[in-house]
Design an enzyme around this catalytic site. Structure first.
Site, PDB file in Angstrom:
ATOM      1  N   ASN A   1       9.582   8.638   0.967  1.00  0.00           N
ATOM      2  CA  ASN A   1       8.418   8.515   0.091  1.00  0.00           C
ATOM      3  C   ASN A   1       8.068   9.916  -0.405  1.00  0.00           C
ATOM      4  O   ASN A   1       7.457  10.706   0.307  1.00  0.00           O
ATOM      5  CB  ASN A   1       7.260   7.907   0.907  1.00  0.00           C
ATOM      6  CG  ASN A   1       6.005   7.716   0.087  1.00  0.00           C
ATOM      7  OD1 ASN A   1       5.914   8.149  -1.063  1.00  0.00           O
ATOM      8  ND2 ASN A   1       5.016   7.073   0.682  1.00  0.00           N
TER       9      ASN A   1
ATOM     10  N   ARG B   1      10.422   4.800  -2.122  1.00  0.00           N
ATOM     11  CA  ARG B   1       9.202   4.237  -2.690  1.00  0.00           C
ATOM     12  C   ARG B   1       9.024   4.823  -4.091  1.00  0.00           C
ATOM     13  O   ARG B   1       9.008   6.042  -4.260  1.00  0.00           O
ATOM     14  CB  ARG B   1       8.008   4.614  -1.834  1.00  0.00           C
ATOM     15  CG  ARG B   1       6.704   4.181  -2.462  1.00  0.00           C
ATOM     16  CD  ARG B   1       5.517   4.598  -1.602  1.00  0.00           C
ATOM     17  NE  ARG B   1       4.285   4.127  -2.204  1.00  0.00           N
ATOM     18  CZ  ARG B   1       3.209   4.892  -2.383  1.00  0.00           C
ATOM     19  NH1 ARG B   1       3.230   6.156  -2.013  1.00  0.00           N
ATOM     20  NH2 ARG B   1       2.132   4.391  -2.930  1.00  0.00           N
TER      21      ARG B   1
ATOM     22  N   HIS C   1       0.004  -0.077  -4.594  1.00  0.00           N
ATOM     23  CA  HIS C   1      -0.066  -0.369  -3.151  1.00  0.00           C
ATOM     24  C   HIS C   1       0.444  -1.779  -2.862  1.00  0.00           C
ATOM     25  O   HIS C   1       0.089  -2.387  -1.843  1.00  0.00           O
ATOM     26  CB  HIS C   1      -1.504  -0.296  -2.590  1.00  0.00           C
ATOM     27  CG  HIS C   1      -2.124   1.063  -2.571  1.00  0.00           C
ATOM     28  ND1 HIS C   1      -3.466   1.268  -2.833  1.00  0.00           N
ATOM     29  CD2 HIS C   1      -1.611   2.284  -2.314  1.00  0.00           C
ATOM     30  CE1 HIS C   1      -3.741   2.546  -2.737  1.00  0.00           C
ATOM     31  NE2 HIS C   1      -2.638   3.195  -2.426  1.00  0.00           N
TER      32      HIS C   1
ATOM     33  N   ARG D   1     -10.192  10.420  -6.400  1.00  0.00           N
ATOM     34  CA  ARG D   1     -10.186   9.733  -7.702  1.00  0.00           C
ATOM     35  C   ARG D   1     -11.484   8.964  -7.922  1.00  0.00           C
ATOM     36  O   ARG D   1     -12.030   8.380  -6.985  1.00  0.00           O
ATOM     37  CB  ARG D   1      -9.026   8.733  -7.768  1.00  0.00           C
ATOM     38  CG  ARG D   1      -7.671   9.390  -7.913  1.00  0.00           C
ATOM     39  CD  ARG D   1      -6.563   8.356  -7.888  1.00  0.00           C
ATOM     40  NE  ARG D   1      -5.588   8.709  -6.869  1.00  0.00           N
ATOM     41  CZ  ARG D   1      -4.735   7.861  -6.319  1.00  0.00           C
ATOM     42  NH1 ARG D   1      -4.713   6.600  -6.673  1.00  0.00           N
ATOM     43  NH2 ARG D   1      -3.886   8.275  -5.400  1.00  0.00           N
TER      44      ARG D   1
ATOM     45  N   GLU E   1       4.156   0.368   5.385  1.00  0.00           N
ATOM     46  CA  GLU E   1       4.892   0.313   4.124  1.00  0.00           C
ATOM     47  C   GLU E   1       6.366   0.639   4.317  1.00  0.00           C
ATOM     48  O   GLU E   1       7.226   0.075   3.647  1.00  0.00           O
ATOM     49  CB  GLU E   1       4.249   1.281   3.115  1.00  0.00           C
ATOM     50  CG  GLU E   1       2.903   0.775   2.620  1.00  0.00           C
ATOM     51  CD  GLU E   1       2.043   1.845   1.969  1.00  0.00           C
ATOM     52  OE1 GLU E   1       1.552   2.728   2.721  1.00  0.00           O
ATOM     53  OE2 GLU E   1       1.858   1.818   0.757  1.00  0.00           O
TER      54      GLU E   1
END
Ligand code: ADP
Length: 384
Positions: free
Chosen positions: A10, A76, A165, A226, A369
């Site tokens: 990732n 990913r 996600h 964010r 994940e």
């Protein structure tokens, strides 16, 4: 028969996470994180160096990736655009197409592509597979996927709500069903993925019908750095009046907003300490974060009609009991009742934190994940 073994990579803009695992058992053989890639004073100038360092570390642990029987390398990739929504074996043609998607995700896709290029060079004899963060949301109903903007323009520039996600939302919703002992196709669910990036999804029978992130991972919940949802009018206003460039504004919204922008701190452990010491900015940041989260829970309850489960996952969702309490307090009339004691227990693994009488199961589910990506890799390799 040899046991399948997958290396999951990732690559973010300044970090690279890796894990070597057995998708069947879920057993992790090794994992690690290389940080501060390309930052000033860092010993890791670029992704090439980062991946070589990761491989050296694995070698120090006695794992030679060339001879350990690696089945695949899973990467990913944040944005799959309109065309990539299944795990995809990477070849030169696919990589060329992925490069064309970079304008949709300029912060996220280019580092992933660099990671892919370096990894393919270092391990040329194993299949490399891309798994997309947008994939799970590819079939969002048009009412949820469409922005109410000029239609031709949206079509021409591939502007829609993609969602992110997805690997985590899918994995967590499947884990929730397994924990409840019911088939996922029978369940309505809300999943709240609360990490540095944060997103919510509403899921019916294993398929998402809405999610909070959009064209980019900027929309929706308030996040570590964010803004999440803002009035789009703010952008034009800052451009005209504050004479900020589009790049400045985007950088502000992505890197200097959210909880960090309001409190000067993005980590929820530190934020809690600041609140406890009476810091009013930290309190406001927390309140804005919780208010937005509650709005999404309410919206998704309305979109679903009823829900069987609300699941919390990722760094904040799995660890911050106060966030879970405050996100769902006062919702007994809607069938959601968190048990104070269960919520406070520091347990590992999937657990229920709602009262026995609560019609809606409130769950804490550690996301994984890497495991989901590794399993996706195997599914595509097996189908070849
Ligand atoms: P990402 O993968 O998006 O970088 P994570 O899912 O690892 O993020 O979540 C990171 C965030 O989780 C941290 O910034 C921190 O705010 C929060 N977090 C981690 N551990 C705890 C904890 N014990 N209590 C409260 N918050 C925590």
């Amino acid at each position: 028969m040899t046991v399948p073994l997958v290396l999951v990579i990732n690559s973010g803009s300044s970090s690279l996470k890796y894990q070597l695992l057995q998708p069947d058992s879920g057993e992790s053989r090794a994992d690690g994180l290389v940080e501060r890639i390309g930052e000033r004073g860092s010993e890791v100038p670029d992704h090439d160096a980062a991946l070589r360092l990761a491989f050296d570390r694995l070698a120090d642990d006695g794992i030679d990736l060339k001879t350990c029987g690696l089945t695949a390398v899973g990467h990913r990739v944040v944005h799959g655009g309109q065309d990539f929504y299944r795990p995809t074996v990477l070849d030169d043609a696919v990589i060329t197409k992925l490069k064309e998607l970079s304008p949709l995700a300029p912060l996220h896709n280019p580092p992933a592509l660099r990671g892919i290029e370096v990894a393919r060079k270092l391990l040329p004899d194993v299949p490399h597979v891309a798994v997309f963060d947008t994939a799970f949301f590819h079939d969002l109903p048009p009412a949820a996927a469409t922005y109410a903007i000029e239609r031709d323009l949206a079509d021409r520039w591939q502007i829609r709500r993609y969602g992110f996600h997805g690997t985590s939302h899918q994995y967590v919703s499947e884990q929730a069903a397994a924990f409840l002992g019911r088939p996922v196709r029978e369940l309505n669910q809300i999943v709240l993925h609360l990490g540095n990036g944060a997103s919510a999804s509403a899921i019916v029978g294993g398929r998402p019908i809405d999610t909070s992130m959009g064209l980019t991972p900027l929309e929706g919940l308030v996040m570590g750095t964010r803004s999440g949802d803002i009035d789009p009018g703010i952008i034009g206003y800052l451009c005209r009046e504050a004479k900020m460039s589009v790049d400045d504004i985007e950088s502000m919204l992505n890197h200097r907003s959210g909880v960090l922008g309001l409190a000067g701190e993005r980590d929820f452990r530190r934020l809690r300490e600041m609140i406890e010491s009476g810091d009013s900015s930290a309190q406001l940041a927390y309140d804005v974060f919780i208010h937005r989260l509650r709005k999404y829970v309410g919206a998704y309850l309305a979109v679903l009609g009823r829900t069987d489960a609300v699941s919390f996952t990722a760094g904040i969702g799995e660890n911050a009991a106060t966030v879970r309490r405050d996100a769902l307090s006062g919702l007994a009339a809607l069938g959601i009742e968190v048990d104070e004691q269960r919520n406070l227990e520091q347990a590992h693994g999937v657990r229920r934190i709602s009262t026995d009488a609560s019609p809606v199961a409130v769950l804490v589910i550690p996301t994984n994940e890497e495991l989901a990506i590794a399993r996706d890799c195997l599914s595509v390799i097996a189908a070849r």
